[in-house]
Design an enzyme around this catalytic site. Structure first.
Site, PDB file in Angstrom:
ATOM      1  N   LYS A 229       0.856  -1.106   0.078  1.00 49.19           N
ATOM      2  CA  LYS A 229      -0.014   0.182   0.045  1.00 49.19           C
ATOM      3  C   LYS A 229       0.896   1.257   0.024  1.00 49.19           C
ATOM      4  O   LYS A 229       1.553   1.633   1.206  1.00 49.19           O
ATOM      5  CB  LYS A 229      -0.796  -0.073   1.321  1.00 49.19           C
ATOM      6  CG  LYS A 229      -2.103   0.591   1.033  1.00 49.19           C
ATOM      7  CD  LYS A 229      -1.988   2.152   0.675  1.00 49.19           C
ATOM      8  CE  LYS A 229      -1.680   2.831   1.752  1.00 49.19           C
ATOM      9  NZ  LYS A 229      -1.572   4.342   1.522  1.00 49.19           N
TER      10      LYS A 229
ATOM     11  N   CYS B 110      12.705  11.274   7.486  1.00 49.16           N
ATOM     12  CA  CYS B 110      12.591  10.940   8.918  1.00 49.16           C
ATOM     13  C   CYS B 110      14.055  11.266   9.834  1.00 49.16           C
ATOM     14  O   CYS B 110      14.011  11.377  10.865  1.00 49.16           O
ATOM     15  CB  CYS B 110      12.467   9.192   9.151  1.00 49.16           C
ATOM     16  SG  CYS B 110      13.703   8.272   8.260  1.00 49.16           S
TER      17      CYS B 110
ATOM     18  N   GLU C 189       8.182  16.551  15.911  1.00 54.20           N
ATOM     19  CA  GLU C 189       8.732  16.168  14.395  1.00 54.20           C
ATOM     20  C   GLU C 189       8.014  17.277  13.505  1.00 54.20           C
ATOM     21  O   GLU C 189       6.770  17.180  13.284  1.00 54.20           O
ATOM     22  CB  GLU C 189       8.441  14.734  13.969  1.00 54.20           C
ATOM     23  CG  GLU C 189       9.103  14.478  12.494  1.00 54.20           C
ATOM     24  CD  GLU C 189       8.960  13.240  11.836  1.00 54.20           C
ATOM     25  OE1 GLU C 189       7.753  12.828  12.017  1.00 54.20           O
ATOM     26  OE2 GLU C 189       9.527  12.614  11.570  1.00 54.20           O
TER      27      GLU C 189
ATOM     28  N   GLU D 102       8.484   1.502  11.420  1.00 54.72           N
ATOM     29  CA  GLU D 102       9.592   2.453  11.215  1.00 54.72           C
ATOM     30  C   GLU D 102       8.883   3.958  11.164  1.00 54.72           C
ATOM     31  O   GLU D 102       8.315   4.265  10.008  1.00 54.72           O
ATOM     32  CB  GLU D 102      10.483   2.527  10.268  1.00 54.72           C
ATOM     33  CG  GLU D 102      10.957   0.781  10.246  1.00 54.72           C
ATOM     34  CD  GLU D 102      11.919   0.448  11.209  1.00 54.72           C
ATOM     35  OE1 GLU D 102      12.637   1.319  11.913  1.00 54.72           O
ATOM     36  OE2 GLU D 102      12.104  -0.772  11.726  1.00 54.72           O
TER      37      GLU D 102
HETATM   38  P1  NAD Z   1       2.036   8.949   7.120  1.00 55.90           P
HETATM   39  O1  NAD Z   1       2.204   8.217   8.215  1.00 55.90           O
HETATM   40  O2  NAD Z   1       1.037   9.720   6.688  1.00 55.90           O
HETATM   41  O3  NAD Z   1       1.584   7.670   5.809  1.00 55.90           O
HETATM   42  C1  NAD Z   1       2.378   6.594   5.758  1.00 55.90           C
HETATM   43  C2  NAD Z   1       1.838   5.524   4.969  1.00 55.90           C
HETATM   44  O4  NAD Z   1       0.712   5.103   5.905  1.00 55.90           O
HETATM   45  C3  NAD Z   1       0.959   6.166   3.666  1.00 55.90           C
HETATM   46  O5  NAD Z   1       0.951   5.038   2.734  1.00 55.90           O
HETATM   47  C4  NAD Z   1      -0.373   6.375   4.375  1.00 55.90           C
HETATM   48  O6  NAD Z   1      -1.427   6.133   3.274  1.00 55.90           O
HETATM   49  C5  NAD Z   1      -0.485   4.945   5.389  1.00 55.90           C
HETATM   50  N1  NAD Z   1      -1.395   5.449   6.444  1.00 55.90           N
HETATM   51  C6  NAD Z   1      -1.568   6.790   7.201  1.00 55.90           C
HETATM   52  N2  NAD Z   1      -2.509   6.531   8.270  1.00 55.90           N
HETATM   53  C7  NAD Z   1      -2.904   5.253   8.211  1.00 55.90           C
HETATM   54  C8  NAD Z   1      -3.638   4.442   9.136  1.00 55.90           C
HETATM   55  N3  NAD Z   1      -4.144   5.104  10.036  1.00 55.90           N
HETATM   56  N4  NAD Z   1      -3.750   2.985   8.906  1.00 55.90           N
HETATM   57  C9  NAD Z   1      -3.030   2.520   7.853  1.00 55.90           C
HETATM   58  N5  NAD Z   1      -2.237   3.199   7.039  1.00 55.90           N
HETATM   59  C10 NAD Z   1      -1.962   4.573   7.034  1.00 55.90           C
HETATM   60  O7  NAD Z   1       3.520   9.318   6.590  1.00 55.90           O
HETATM   61  P2  NAD Z   1       3.981  10.270   5.385  1.00 55.90           P
HETATM   62  O8  NAD Z   1       3.515  11.384   5.459  1.00 55.90           O
HETATM   63  O9  NAD Z   1       3.654   9.203   4.199  1.00 55.90           O
HETATM   64  O10 NAD Z   1       5.514  10.307   5.628  1.00 55.90           O
HETATM   65  C11 NAD Z   1       6.078  10.931   6.547  1.00 55.90           C
HETATM   66  C12 NAD Z   1       6.480  10.252   7.948  1.00 55.90           C
HETATM   67  O11 NAD Z   1       7.376   9.202   7.655  1.00 55.90           O
HETATM   68  C13 NAD Z   1       7.393  11.038   8.959  1.00 55.90           C
HETATM   69  O12 NAD Z   1       6.887  10.928  10.327  1.00 55.90           O
HETATM   70  C14 NAD Z   1       8.773  10.183   9.051  1.00 55.90           C
HETATM   71  O13 NAD Z   1       9.692  10.653   9.874  1.00 55.90           O
HETATM   72  C15 NAD Z   1       8.435   9.133   8.826  1.00 55.90           C
HETATM   73  N6  NAD Z   1       9.343   8.317   8.048  1.00 55.90           N
HETATM   74  C16 NAD Z   1       9.993   7.340   8.825  1.00 55.90           C
HETATM   75  C17 NAD Z   1      11.097   6.580   8.269  1.00 55.90           C
HETATM   76  C18 NAD Z   1      11.777   5.453   9.117  1.00 55.90           C
HETATM   77  O14 NAD Z   1      12.642   4.741   8.502  1.00 55.90           O
HETATM   78  N7  NAD Z   1      11.833   5.707  10.470  1.00 55.90           N
HETATM   79  C19 NAD Z   1      11.251   6.673   6.931  1.00 55.90           C
HETATM   80  C20 NAD Z   1      10.925   7.670   6.288  1.00 55.90           C
HETATM   81  C21 NAD Z   1       9.617   8.387   6.741  1.00 55.90           C
END
Ligand code: NAD
Length: 487
Positions: free
Chosen positions: A185, A291, A388, A257
């Site tokens: 997804k 991140c 963040e 993550e």
């Molecule tokens: P996000 O949490 O909004 O979305 C990530 C994914 O999860 C997307 O595919 C989204 O559609 C899905 N999603 C969102 N809410 C959900 C729910 N309730 N249930 C199931 N799926 C859901 O994050 P983003 O804006 O895409 O990315 C930015 C975030 O990701 C930042 O917080 C960043 O720190 C983190 N990040 C972490 C890492 C790591 O390896 N630790 C790497 C990259 C990004």
């Protein structure tokens, strides 16, 4: 190359089939979604989300394909993952341009990301042939006792938009190489990049082994609770903790993550030129949307004035522009609303008495999603220094001593990445040990995760097993103990 199939919806919009289920591209009957170029505002993709019934069908075909794929010889699976690497390599320039267009990542960084994905695929293809068990002395002496790993089975991968090629690949490569069938997804902002990568590979894999369910949080929630054997999520801490609940309740193994608030400590013994250049890249590369971006810099008081002045000069020199240009170091945020969200953090900090040192404003002259590289002298306990922001804002904090700098760095809910800048070996070793984060750099940038070493998940930056390196085997396989009696 696969033909793009589009369909015209009632209002005349051309919708592109973007989900992939059981070896077929499908449009889906869920809500209409778009992916837009953050620089120009132009439409990159019109597509539809899958409905709950369509996600259930994708889960069904993923399960159906698991047995055959899990039984495929490891060498054959490794060969396919290697060919997937070849395809990415051949399409590197097209994928780079797509990442620039779809998420606004500057060209050089997008190109490095695609190269990294090739290396990730090759690494995990090979790792699938590594040893994966141990023999254990049987206590009675009357059995041969050993452990062996088998594929976990079916996995759901939920990915963010900020590394649409690398994160997609660092979950998918070990999942496939270790014999799991996959339902991905991807993030809605990176739907076309996800689609294009799967198109590059579709003839290499049996139908049902790799499926994509496009959609937003609702589709992610459906995948999380679908009783697949494992869910590997990367994204924000808030979403990742919700997904953890759904995945664990449905009996899945879970790996999340999540977010970060990464500190770099600069000591009086640091090489000032090198540390400033590195920290500016670490804080403002991809406009801070990583991140692992450095979002707090903690400077020892003895060098704080000199560091601050030179940091301001370096930040003013960051080349802002069109991410498609080779010279650009700093492009737009993922969408115009993100610039407003980032400005909210900065303005609240300033209203609370923090001092703005650089930036602190939108850059409409470049486009609606641009926000200037920003440095704020912030209280270490303030919202800005604790939360963040996921944008181009660096909190600058002064510490009296190296020990105090470590206390400040660790006084945070996250534990993703941290760095220390010093030419003094004793301090380097001591502080590297004291910093509470899963990834530590000495004289290096907090971003840039080595794909062959474990990464995460400490404190609120994650849940479950680390990703990447050999530890990927632990998430994507399960270990059983076998005892063979010998009389
Ligand atoms: P996000 O949490 O909004 O979305 C990530 C994914 O999860 C997307 O595919 C989204 O559609 C899905 N999603 C969102 N809410 C959900 C729910 N309730 N249930 C199931 N799926 C859901 O994050 P983003 O804006 O895409 O990315 C930015 C975030 O990701 C930042 O917080 C960043 O720190 C983190 N990040 C972490 C890492 C790591 O390896 N630790 C790497 C990259 C990004």
């Amino acid at each position: 190359m696969t033909k793009q199939t589009t369909m015209t919806s009632q209002d005349g919009t051309k919708m592109t089939e973007s989900s992939y289920v059981g070896g077929r591209w499908v449009l889906g009957n869920g809500p209409a979604l778009t992916s837009d170029n953050p620089t120009s505002g132009e439409r990159v993709l019109d597509y539809r989300s899958l409905t709950a019934e369509e996600v259930a069908e994708a889960v069904r075909v993923t399960r159906e394909a698991a047995v055959g794929w899990g039984a495929t010889a490891p060498l054959a699976r490794a060969g396919i993952v290697n060919r997937m690497a070849d395809r990415v390599e051949q399409a590197a320039s097209e994928l780079t341009d797509l990442v620039v267009a779809e998420v606004g990542k500057p060209l050089r960084e997008a190109s490095e990301e695609v190269d990294r994905a090739v290396a990730i695929l090759r690494y995990h293809a090979q790792a699938a042939l590594d040893p994966h068990g141990e023999t254990i002395p049987d206590a009675s002496g009357r059995a041969v006792l050993f452990t062996a790993r088998e594929p976990l089975g079916t996995v759901g991968l939920i990915t963010p938009w900020n590394f649409p090629v690398a994160i997609f690949t660092w979950k998918l490569a070990p999942a496939l190489a270790y014999g799991n069938s996959v339902l991905i997804k991807p993030a809605p902002h990176a739907a076309l990049t996800a689609k294009r990568m799967v198109q590059l590979w579709e003839d290499l894999l049996p139908p049902g082994v790799l499926n994509i369910a496009q959609g937003g949080a609702e589709v992610g929630a459906l995948v999380a609770s679908s009783r697949l054997d494992g869910i590997s999520f990367t994204g924000s801490t808030a979403a990742g903790m919700r997904v953890a609940g759904a995945a664990l309740e449905s009996g899945a193994r879970y790996q999340g993550e999540l977010g970060g608030k990464n500190a770099s400590i600069v000591l009086r013994s640091a090489d000032m030129d090198a540390s400033i250049a590195t920290i500016v890249r670490a804080a403002f590369g991809f406009s801070g949307q990583k991140c692992t971006a450095t979002s707090r810099v903690i400077v020892e008081r003895a060098v704080a004035d000199e560091f601050t002045e030179r940091l301001q000069t370096a930040v003013e020199a960051v080349v802002v522009g069109d991410p498609a240009s080779e010279a650009t170091e700093f492009g737009p945020l993922i969408e115009p609303a993100a610039a407003g969200r980032v400005d909210g953090f900065v303005q609240r900090a300033v209203a609370d008495g923090a001092k703005l040192l650089s930036g602190g404003r939108a850059l409409p002259e470049f486009g609606p999603g641009y926000y200037a590289p920003t440095v704020v002298a912030a209280d270490p306990h303030s919202e800005l220094a604790q939360t963040e922001v996921f944008g181009p804002v660096l909190s600058l904090i002064v510490a009296d001593t190296a020990d105090e700098a470590v206390v400040i760095a660790n006084d945070n809910d996250y534990g993703l990445a941290a760095a220390v800048f010093t030419q003094d070996l004793e301090y380097a070793l001591r502080i590297a040990r004291q910093l509470v984060a899963s990834s530590i750099r000495v004289n290096g940038p907090t971003p840039g995760v080595p794909f062959n070493a474990p990464f995460g998940p400490w404190k609120m930056s994650g849940v479950g097993l680390p990703e990447q390196g050999k530890t990927a085997q632990h998430f994507f396989t399960r270990e059983r103990t076998v005892s063979i009696g010998i009389g």
